[in-house]
Design a protein around this motif. Structure first.
Motif, PDB file in Angstrom:
ATOM      1  N   ALA A  26      39.410 -41.152  -9.893  1.00 18.08           N
ATOM      2  CA  ALA A  26      39.957 -40.094  -9.044  1.00 18.08           C
ATOM      3  C   ALA A  26      39.274 -38.777  -9.412  1.00 18.08           C
ATOM      4  CB  ALA A  26      41.457 -39.973  -9.248  1.00 18.08           C
ATOM      5  N   PRO A  27      38.989 -37.939  -8.438  1.00 18.00           N
ATOM      6  CA  PRO A  27      38.361 -36.657  -8.748  1.00 18.00           C
ATOM      7  C   PRO A  27      39.159 -35.854  -9.772  1.00 18.00           C
ATOM      8  CG  PRO A  27      38.346 -37.040  -6.391  1.00 18.00           C
ATOM      9  CD  PRO A  27      39.168 -38.130  -7.000  1.00 18.00           C
ATOM     10  N   GLY A  28      40.481 -35.906  -9.685  1.00 15.17           N
ATOM     11  CA  GLY A  28      41.315 -35.165 -10.631  1.00 15.17           C
ATOM     12  C   GLY A  28      41.102 -35.606 -12.066  1.00 15.17           C
ATOM     13  N   GLU A  29      40.832 -36.898 -12.266  1.00 26.13           N
ATOM     14  CA  GLU A  29      40.565 -37.389 -13.613  1.00 26.13           C
ATOM     15  C   GLU A  29      39.309 -36.755 -14.188  1.00 26.13           C
ATOM     16  OE1 GLU A  29      40.812 -41.692 -14.304  1.00 26.13           O
ATOM     17  OE2 GLU A  29      41.716 -41.833 -12.308  1.00 26.13           O
ATOM     18  N   LEU A  30      38.290 -36.642 -13.370  1.00 26.26           N
ATOM     19  CA  LEU A  30      37.035 -36.048 -13.834  1.00 26.26           C
ATOM     20  C   LEU A  30      37.200 -34.555 -14.092  1.00 26.26           C
ATOM     21  CD1 LEU A  30      34.210 -36.821 -14.576  1.00 26.26           C
ATOM     22  CD2 LEU A  30      33.532 -36.490 -12.224  1.00 26.26           C
ATOM     23  N   TRP A  31      37.903 -33.849 -13.216  1.00 25.47           N
ATOM     24  CA  TRP A  31      38.132 -32.418 -13.435  1.00 25.47           C
ATOM     25  C   TRP A  31      38.978 -32.202 -14.687  1.00 25.47           C
ATOM     26  CZ3 TRP A  31      39.006 -32.572  -7.641  1.00 25.47           C
ATOM     27  CH2 TRP A  31      37.843 -32.214  -6.955  1.00 25.47           C
ATOM     28  N   GLU A  32      39.963 -33.079 -14.908  1.00 24.54           N
ATOM     29  CA  GLU A  32      40.786 -32.982 -16.115  1.00 24.54           C
ATOM     30  C   GLU A  32      39.949 -33.216 -17.361  1.00 24.54           C
ATOM     31  OE1 GLU A  32      44.048 -32.156 -18.302  1.00 24.54           O
ATOM     32  OE2 GLU A  32      43.966 -32.049 -16.118  1.00 24.54           O
ATOM     33  N   GLU A  35      21.756 -33.738   2.041  1.00 25.86           N
ATOM     34  CA  GLU A  35      23.015 -34.332   2.489  1.00 25.86           C
ATOM     35  C   GLU A  35      24.148 -33.323   2.387  1.00 25.86           C
ATOM     36  OE1 GLU A  35      23.804 -37.897   0.320  1.00 25.86           O
ATOM     37  OE2 GLU A  35      21.923 -38.822   0.958  1.00 25.86           O
ATOM     38  N   GLY A  36      24.120 -32.501   1.352  1.00 24.80           N
ATOM     39  CA  GLY A  36      25.126 -31.455   1.189  1.00 24.80           C
ATOM     40  C   GLY A  36      26.530 -32.014   1.051  1.00 24.80           C
ATOM     41  N   ILE A  37      27.486 -31.258   1.544  1.00 25.53           N
ATOM     42  CA  ILE A  37      28.886 -31.652   1.476  1.00 25.53           C
ATOM     43  C   ILE A  37      29.176 -32.593   2.634  1.00 25.53           C
ATOM     44  CG2 ILE A  37      31.262 -30.805   1.569  1.00 25.53           C
ATOM     45  CD1 ILE A  37      30.153 -28.188   0.360  1.00 25.53           C
ATOM     46  N   THR A  38      29.682 -33.771   2.302  1.00 25.06           N
ATOM     47  CA  THR A  38      29.977 -34.773   3.323  1.00 25.06           C
ATOM     48  C   THR A  38      31.493 -34.944   3.446  1.00 25.06           C
ATOM     49  OG1 THR A  38      29.870 -36.563   1.705  1.00 25.06           O
ATOM     50  CG2 THR A  38      27.817 -36.005   2.845  1.00 25.06           C
ATOM     51  N   ALA A  39      31.903 -35.802   4.351  1.00 25.73           N
ATOM     52  CA  ALA A  39      33.334 -36.023   4.585  1.00 25.73           C
ATOM     53  C   ALA A  39      34.033 -36.613   3.362  1.00 25.73           C
ATOM     54  CB  ALA A  39      33.528 -36.950   5.784  1.00 25.73           C
ATOM     55  N   ASP A  40      33.291 -37.339   2.515  1.00 24.79           N
ATOM     56  CA  ASP A  40      33.906 -37.957   1.341  1.00 24.79           C
ATOM     57  C   ASP A  40      33.747 -37.120   0.065  1.00 24.79           C
ATOM     58  OD1 ASP A  40      31.182 -38.384   1.165  1.00 24.79           O
ATOM     59  OD2 ASP A  40      31.368 -40.391   0.348  1.00 24.79           O
ATOM     60  N   THR A  41      33.384 -35.858   0.213  1.00 29.99           N
ATOM     61  CA  THR A  41      33.238 -34.955  -0.931  1.00 29.99           C
ATOM     62  C   THR A  41      34.588 -34.321  -1.246  1.00 29.99           C
ATOM     63  OG1 THR A  41      30.951 -34.478  -0.310  1.00 29.99           O
ATOM     64  CG2 THR A  41      32.005 -32.945  -1.821  1.00 29.99           C
ATOM     65  N   ALA A  42      34.992 -34.380  -2.520  1.00 32.30           N
ATOM     66  CA  ALA A  42      36.266 -33.780  -2.945  1.00 32.30           C
ATOM     67  C   ALA A  42      36.022 -32.335  -3.353  1.00 32.30           C
ATOM     68  CB  ALA A  42      36.840 -34.558  -4.126  1.00 32.30           C
ATOM     69  N   ASP A  43      36.912 -31.448  -2.931  1.00 33.31           N
ATOM     70  CA  ASP A  43      36.829 -30.019  -3.230  1.00 33.31           C
ATOM     71  C   ASP A  43      37.958 -29.673  -4.203  1.00 33.31           C
ATOM     72  OD1 ASP A  43      36.837 -27.242  -3.304  1.00 33.31           O
ATOM     73  OD2 ASP A  43      36.719 -27.012  -1.139  1.00 33.31           O
ATOM     74  N   ARG A  44      37.604 -29.141  -5.362  1.00 28.33           N
ATOM     75  CA  ARG A  44      38.592 -28.829  -6.392  1.00 28.33           C
ATOM     76  C   ARG A  44      39.623 -27.816  -5.918  1.00 28.33           C
ATOM     77  NH1 ARG A  44      37.496 -25.181 -11.171  1.00 28.33           N
ATOM     78  NH2 ARG A  44      35.494 -25.095 -10.151  1.00 28.33           N
ATOM     79  N   THR A  45      39.238 -26.892  -5.026  1.00 24.46           N
ATOM     80  CA  THR A  45      40.158 -25.847  -4.589  1.00 24.46           C
ATOM     81  C   THR A  45      41.199 -26.359  -3.594  1.00 24.46           C
ATOM     82  OG1 THR A  45      38.703 -25.099  -2.815  1.00 24.46           O
ATOM     83  CG2 THR A  45      38.452 -24.043  -4.978  1.00 24.46           C
ATOM     84  N   THR A  46      40.945 -27.493  -2.970  1.00 26.37           N
ATOM     85  CA  THR A  46      41.888 -28.025  -1.989  1.00 26.37           C
ATOM     86  C   THR A  46      42.412 -29.403  -2.352  1.00 26.37           C
ATOM     87  OG1 THR A  46      40.116 -29.011  -0.654  1.00 26.37           O
ATOM     88  CG2 THR A  46      40.805 -26.757  -0.100  1.00 26.37           C
ATOM     89  N   TRP A  47      41.956 -29.946  -3.459  1.00 25.92           N
ATOM     90  CA  TRP A  47      42.344 -31.303  -3.853  1.00 25.92           C
ATOM     91  C   TRP A  47      43.777 -31.351  -4.310  1.00 25.92           C
ATOM     92  CZ3 TRP A  47      43.655 -34.169  -8.272  1.00 25.92           C
ATOM     93  CH2 TRP A  47      43.563 -35.542  -8.109  1.00 25.92           C
ATOM     94  N   VAL A  48      44.496 -32.384  -3.832  1.00 25.44           N
ATOM     95  CA  VAL A  48      45.888 -32.600  -4.213  1.00 25.44           C
ATOM     96  C   VAL A  48      45.980 -33.999  -4.811  1.00 25.44           C
ATOM     97  CG1 VAL A  48      48.254 -32.762  -3.392  1.00 25.44           C
ATOM     98  CG2 VAL A  48      46.689 -31.112  -2.359  1.00 25.44           C
ATOM     99  N   ALA A  49      46.571 -34.110  -5.982  1.00 22.26           N
ATOM    100  CA  ALA A  49      46.726 -35.422  -6.623  1.00 22.26           C
ATOM    101  C   ALA A  49      47.622 -36.315  -5.783  1.00 22.26           C
ATOM    102  CB  ALA A  49      47.323 -35.252  -8.017  1.00 22.26           C
TER     103      ALA A  49
END
Length: 69
Positions: free
Chosen positions: A11-17, A54-68
Motif C-alpha cells: 500500500a502506498p501508505g506503508e511506503l510513506w510510513e 508517462e508522468g502521472i497516470t491514473a494509478d499514481t498515488a498522491d500523498r496529499t490526497t491519499w486516504v488509507a
C-alpha cells in the motif's frame, strides 16, 4: 515521484510510513506508482525519459490526497 517495482502488493501508505523518520520530509516522494517492471534499453539501463514522459497516470498515488483504506 517514485516508481516502485515490487513482487508483493504494497500500500502506498506503508511506503510513506517507512520513509517517515528515515529521510527528510522534503525528500519523501509525493507521488508513487507501482509497476511490474521498469522500461529498459538494450543495454539494460533504465529508460528514465520514458518514465518522465508517462508522468502521472491514473494509478499514481498522491500523498496529499491519499486516504488509507
Amino acid at each position: 515521484m517514485a516508481v516502485v517495482v515490487t513482487g508483493a502488493p504494497v500500500a502506498p501508505g506503508e511506503l510513506w510510513e517507512f520513509c517517515s523518520g528515515k529521510i527528510p520530509a522534503f525528500a519523501t516522494p509525493r507521488f508513487l506508482r507501482f509497476v511490474e517492471s521498469l522500461p529498459k534499453t538494450p543495454s539494460e539501463k533504465v529508460r528514465k525519459a520514458a518514465l518522465r514522459d508517462e508522468g502521472i497516470t491514473a494509478d499514481t498515488a498522491d500523498r496529499t490526497t491519499w486516504v488509507a483504506g
